[in-house]
Design a protein around this motif. Structure first.
Motif, PDB file in Angstrom:
ATOM      1  N   TYR A  98       0.835  -1.201   0.000  1.00  0.00           N
ATOM      2  CA  TYR A  98       0.000   0.000   0.000  1.00  0.00           C
ATOM      3  C   TYR A  98       0.869   1.250   0.000  1.00  0.00           C
ATOM      4  O   TYR A  98       1.962   1.261   0.580  1.00  0.00           O
ATOM      5  CB  TYR A  98      -0.912   0.004   1.230  1.00  0.00           C
ATOM      6  N   TYR A  99       0.362   2.291  -0.656  1.00  0.00           N
ATOM      7  CA  TYR A  99       1.079   3.551  -0.774  1.00  0.00           C
ATOM      8  C   TYR A  99       0.124   4.710  -0.501  1.00  0.00           C
ATOM      9  O   TYR A  99      -1.012   4.702  -0.955  1.00  0.00           O
ATOM     10  CB  TYR A  99       1.642   3.728  -2.185  1.00  0.00           C
ATOM     11  N   VAL A 100       0.620   5.718   0.215  1.00  0.00           N
ATOM     12  CA  VAL A 100      -0.098   6.976   0.350  1.00  0.00           C
ATOM     13  C   VAL A 100       0.184   7.759  -0.927  1.00  0.00           C
ATOM     14  O   VAL A 100       1.325   7.818  -1.378  1.00  0.00           O
ATOM     15  CB  VAL A 100       0.404   7.773   1.578  1.00  0.00           C
ATOM     16  N   VAL A 101      -0.849   8.344  -1.516  1.00  0.00           N
ATOM     17  CA  VAL A 101      -0.688   9.067  -2.776  1.00  0.00           C
ATOM     18  C   VAL A 101      -0.870  10.559  -2.546  1.00  0.00           C
ATOM     19  O   VAL A 101      -1.866  10.985  -1.970  1.00  0.00           O
ATOM     20  CB  VAL A 101      -1.710   8.577  -3.829  1.00  0.00           C
ATOM     21  N   LYS A 102       0.101  11.316  -2.994  1.00  0.00           N
ATOM     22  CA  LYS A 102       0.005  12.779  -3.024  1.00  0.00           C
ATOM     23  C   LYS A 102       0.106  13.191  -4.484  1.00  0.00           C
ATOM     24  O   LYS A 102       0.956  12.705  -5.222  1.00  0.00           O
ATOM     25  CB  LYS A 102       1.136  13.431  -2.226  1.00  0.00           C
ATOM     26  N   THR A 103      -0.777  14.087  -4.893  1.00  0.00           N
ATOM     27  CA  THR A 103      -0.792  14.526  -6.284  1.00  0.00           C
ATOM     28  C   THR A 103      -0.125  15.894  -6.411  1.00  0.00           C
ATOM     29  O   THR A 103      -0.105  16.684  -5.467  1.00  0.00           O
ATOM     30  CB  THR A 103      -2.232  14.597  -6.819  1.00  0.00           C
ATOM     31  N   ALA A 104       0.415  16.166  -7.588  1.00  0.00           N
ATOM     32  CA  ALA A 104       1.100  17.431  -7.853  1.00  0.00           C
ATOM     33  C   ALA A 104       0.095  18.574  -7.864  1.00  0.00           C
ATOM     34  O   ALA A 104      -1.036  18.427  -8.333  1.00  0.00           O
ATOM     35  CB  ALA A 104       1.825  17.354  -9.195  1.00  0.00           C
ATOM     36  N   ARG A 105       0.521  19.690  -7.337  1.00  0.00           N
ATOM     37  CA  ARG A 105      -0.279  20.910  -7.333  1.00  0.00           C
ATOM     38  C   ARG A 105       0.564  22.007  -7.971  1.00  0.00           C
ATOM     39  O   ARG A 105       1.729  22.192  -7.605  1.00  0.00           O
ATOM     40  CB  ARG A 105      -0.641  21.342  -5.907  1.00  0.00           C
ATOM     41  N   GLU A 106      -0.021  22.754  -8.890  1.00  0.00           N
ATOM     42  CA  GLU A 106       0.730  23.819  -9.551  1.00  0.00           C
ATOM     43  C   GLU A 106       1.166  24.894  -8.571  1.00  0.00           C
ATOM     44  O   GLU A 106       2.259  25.434  -8.682  1.00  0.00           O
ATOM     45  CB  GLU A 106      -0.123  24.442 -10.664  1.00  0.00           C
ATOM     46  N   ARG A 107       0.317  25.210  -7.618  1.00  0.00           N
ATOM     47  CA  ARG A 107       0.655  26.282  -6.686  1.00  0.00           C
ATOM     48  C   ARG A 107       1.569  25.817  -5.558  1.00  0.00           C
ATOM     49  O   ARG A 107       2.016  26.628  -4.752  1.00  0.00           O
ATOM     50  CB  ARG A 107      -0.621  26.887  -6.109  1.00  0.00           C
ATOM     51  N   MET A 108       1.831  24.508  -5.472  1.00  0.00           N
ATOM     52  CA  MET A 108       2.728  23.981  -4.443  1.00  0.00           C
ATOM     53  C   MET A 108       3.737  23.015  -5.078  1.00  0.00           C
ATOM     54  O   MET A 108       3.652  21.805  -4.871  1.00  0.00           O
ATOM     55  CB  MET A 108       1.927  23.249  -3.367  1.00  0.00           C
ATOM     56  N   PRO A 109       4.699  23.535  -5.838  1.00  0.00           N
ATOM     57  CA  PRO A 109       5.673  22.632  -6.465  1.00  0.00           C
ATOM     58  C   PRO A 109       6.546  21.965  -5.408  1.00  0.00           C
ATOM     59  O   PRO A 109       6.816  22.544  -4.357  1.00  0.00           O
ATOM     60  CB  PRO A 109       6.494  23.558  -7.367  1.00  0.00           C
ATOM     61  N   ILE A 110       6.965  20.755  -5.702  1.00  0.00           N
ATOM     62  CA  ILE A 110       7.793  20.017  -4.750  1.00  0.00           C
ATOM     63  C   ILE A 110       9.260  20.218  -5.097  1.00  0.00           C
ATOM     64  O   ILE A 110       9.631  20.304  -6.263  1.00  0.00           O
ATOM     65  CB  ILE A 110       7.413  18.517  -4.732  1.00  0.00           C
ATOM     66  N   GLU A 111      10.071  20.329  -4.082  1.00  0.00           N
ATOM     67  CA  GLU A 111      11.509  20.476  -4.258  1.00  0.00           C
ATOM     68  C   GLU A 111      12.127  19.087  -4.125  1.00  0.00           C
ATOM     69  O   GLU A 111      11.997  18.445  -3.077  1.00  0.00           O
ATOM     70  CB  GLU A 111      12.036  21.416  -3.174  1.00  0.00           C
ATOM     71  N   TRP A 112      12.803  18.586  -5.154  1.00  0.00           N
ATOM     72  CA  TRP A 112      13.317  17.226  -5.183  1.00  0.00           C
ATOM     73  C   TRP A 112      14.691  17.143  -4.520  1.00  0.00           C
ATOM     74  O   TRP A 112      15.655  16.656  -5.097  1.00  0.00           O
ATOM     75  CB  TRP A 112      13.349  16.695  -6.615  1.00  0.00           C
ATOM     76  N   THR A 113      14.755  17.603  -3.288  1.00  0.00           N
ATOM     77  CA  THR A 113      15.953  17.462  -2.468  1.00  0.00           C
ATOM     78  C   THR A 113      15.558  16.683  -1.218  1.00  0.00           C
ATOM     79  O   THR A 113      14.367  16.498  -0.946  1.00  0.00           O
ATOM     80  CB  THR A 113      16.510  18.845  -2.062  1.00  0.00           C
ATOM     81  N   GLY A 114      16.548  16.250  -0.471  1.00  0.00           N
ATOM     82  CA  GLY A 114      16.249  15.509   0.757  1.00  0.00           C
ATOM     83  C   GLY A 114      15.389  16.310   1.715  1.00  0.00           C
ATOM     84  O   GLY A 114      14.398  15.810   2.252  1.00  0.00           O
ATOM     85  N   SER A 115      15.757  17.564   1.929  1.00  0.00           N
ATOM     86  CA  SER A 115      14.977  18.377   2.868  1.00  0.00           C
ATOM     87  C   SER A 115      13.607  18.740   2.295  1.00  0.00           C
ATOM     88  O   SER A 115      12.625  18.825   3.034  1.00  0.00           O
ATOM     89  CB  SER A 115      15.748  19.645   3.244  1.00  0.00           C
ATOM     90  N   GLY A 116      13.521  18.937   0.983  1.00  0.00           N
ATOM     91  CA  GLY A 116      12.229  19.241   0.370  1.00  0.00           C
ATOM     92  C   GLY A 116      11.261  18.076   0.483  1.00  0.00           C
ATOM     93  O   GLY A 116      10.078  18.247   0.805  1.00  0.00           O
ATOM     94  N   LEU A 117      11.759  16.869   0.227  1.00  0.00           N
ATOM     95  CA  LEU A 117      10.918  15.676   0.354  1.00  0.00           C
ATOM     96  C   LEU A 117      10.539  15.433   1.809  1.00  0.00           C
ATOM     97  O   LEU A 117       9.401  15.079   2.110  1.00  0.00           O
ATOM     98  CB  LEU A 117      11.630  14.459  -0.224  1.00  0.00           C
ATOM     99  N   ARG A 118      11.477  15.644   2.713  1.00  0.00           N
ATOM    100  CA  ARG A 118      11.187  15.482   4.137  1.00  0.00           C
ATOM    101  C   ARG A 118      10.090  16.436   4.580  1.00  0.00           C
ATOM    102  O   ARG A 118       9.138  16.038   5.244  1.00  0.00           O
ATOM    103  CB  ARG A 118      12.458  15.720   4.953  1.00  0.00           C
ATOM    104  N   ASP A 119      10.214  17.696   4.200  1.00  0.00           N
ATOM    105  CA  ASP A 119       9.242  18.691   4.635  1.00  0.00           C
ATOM    106  C   ASP A 119       7.855  18.443   4.077  1.00  0.00           C
ATOM    107  O   ASP A 119       6.854  18.698   4.743  1.00  0.00           O
ATOM    108  CB  ASP A 119       9.711  20.098   4.237  1.00  0.00           C
ATOM    109  N   ARG A 120       7.757  17.941   2.848  1.00  0.00           N
ATOM    110  CA  ARG A 120       6.449  17.768   2.214  1.00  0.00           C
ATOM    111  C   ARG A 120       5.825  16.396   2.415  1.00  0.00           C
ATOM    112  O   ARG A 120       4.602  16.275   2.479  1.00  0.00           O
ATOM    113  CB  ARG A 120       6.565  18.030   0.707  1.00  0.00           C
ATOM    114  N   LEU A 121       6.646  15.323   2.496  1.00  0.00           N
ATOM    115  CA  LEU A 121       6.074  13.978   2.438  1.00  0.00           C
ATOM    116  C   LEU A 121       6.315  13.096   3.658  1.00  0.00           C
ATOM    117  O   LEU A 121       5.646  12.081   3.825  1.00  0.00           O
ATOM    118  CB  LEU A 121       6.593  13.254   1.188  1.00  0.00           C
TER     119      LEU A 121
END
Length: 153
Positions: A98-121
């Motif tokens: 099983y996986y939790v799914v988060k979808t992309a949002r134009e107004r909330m772009p994700i930063e593909w760094t370790g700290s960016g992923l940690r903060d968002r996911l």
């Protein structure tokens, strides 16, 4: 058997039962506090089959089991009550995982760094520890990324 043999068998059986009860209590006592995910998911919305993200996941071999869910959060800040919400977009399954799914949002772009992923996911991985990871879905870019967090000693 004599009268001592019966007592020995009762003592061994009683010891096993007491040990088993102790282990159950110990496991219950040391479980991390959190939201019971079965209770959490029982209040999720139905899956919207017309959603582009649902269709995109299904085309890529995932089965979407649960729809959007809003988790109300009450925060105590120096005696003042603050309120917020946490949103889970979907829960998907593939190969029994099983996986939790988060979808992309134009107004909330994700930063593909370790700290960016940690903060968002990271919050979603901690909220649903029995899930294999978090899927980040951007169907406009034809992208599904699996994010898994591992904690070292």
């Amino acid at each position: 058997m004599g009268k001592y043999g019966d007592w020995l068998i009762m003592l061994v059986a009683g010891s096993i039962i007491v040990y088993w009860l102790y282990r159950l209590f110990y496991r219950w006592l040391h479980e991390p506090p959190g939201v019971n995910s079965k209770l959490l998911l029982s209040r999720a919305e139905d899956v919207d089959e017309r959603d582009d993200n649902v269709r995109f996941l299904e085309r890529n071999g995932y089965e979407v089991n649960y729809g959007k869910y809003r988790i109300p959060i009450t925060i105590d800040l120096d005696g003042e009550q603050l309120y917020s919400r946490l949103f889970i977009d979907m829960i998907a399954e593939r190969d029994g995982k099983y996986y939790v799914v988060k979808t992309a949002r134009e107004r909330m772009p994700i930063e593909w760094t370790g700290s960016g992923l940690r903060d968002r996911l990271l919050i979603y991985a901690l909220l649903m520890p029995e899930c294999e990871g978090v899927l980040f879905v951007d169907q406009k870019s034809n992208l599904i990324k699996t994010v898994t967090f591992h904690f070292s000693d």
